[in-house]
Design a protein around this motif. Structure first.
Motif: not given
Length: 193
Positions: A28-32
């Motif tokens: 989730r953090v990587k995608e953002a």
């Protein structure tokens, strides 16, 4: 299980670091993070360093999405196994050796750095690393950055923000639960300024 989110190696699983001391970046953090970097158009042909790399997932993701090269830097023996596997997977996917891993402390790596100017730097230090030590690393990174580089620091939301070197502009940070991403960009300093 962590994976490459997008790009030429999208969907490929990543090897994780086999230790309880690591804190991998969630998908989730990587995608953002990468959505933001793509909106700023900093990934294409980027020269990337992934400092305190752990598995090297951020550097690997950057190359999958179009970065020219990435160097994954971590001194932990457990990280070397994961970085080696992930570098090999990305290099096979892109058909060239674009990802390399280095087993050195971040400070030693930066003190010896002689490569081309870095355009994108990721720093995901272990939570116990103190603020003063992080700020020393940022200062050591500064001379190796291009005049339009982007730097991303991933830390606990409970941490204070980094102290950016003088020629860096802080950009708005983003919080994702226990994780905060701090962003800065370097600006060209004209002679006499």
């Amino acid at each position: 299980m962590s994976r490459i989110i997008s790009g030429i190696a999208g969907g490929q699983p990543l090897t994780s670091v086999a230790t309880d001391a690591t804190r991998p970046t969630t998908d989730r953090v990587k995608e953002a993070l990468f959505s933001r970097l793509e909106s700023w158009d900093v990934l294409d042909d980027a020269v990337v360093v992934d400092l305190f790399a752990g598995s090297g997932s951020l550097g690997a993701e950057a190359v999958s999405r179009g970065a020219r090269t990435a160097v994954l830097v971590d001194q932990a023996p457990a990280a070397q196994v994961a970085m080696r596997a992930n570098a090999a997977m990305i290099n096979k996917a892109v058909g060239k050796e674009r990802v390399k891993q280095v087993r050195l402390s971040v400070n030693t790596y930066l003190s010896r750095y002689v490569g081309e100017e870095i355009t994108l730097a990721f720093l995901d230090p272990p939570y116990p690393l103190g603020e003063a030590e992080l700020n020393e690393v940022l200062a050591a990174l500064d001379p190796h950055l291009a005049s339009d580089a982007v730097v991303v620091v991933e830390r606990s939301t409970r941490s204070t923000g980094p102290v950016w070197p003088a020629r860096w502009n802080a950009l708005k940070e983003r919080k994702y639960g226990e994780t905060t991403l701090w962003f800065a960009e370097t600006v060209e300093v004209k002679p006499g300024e």
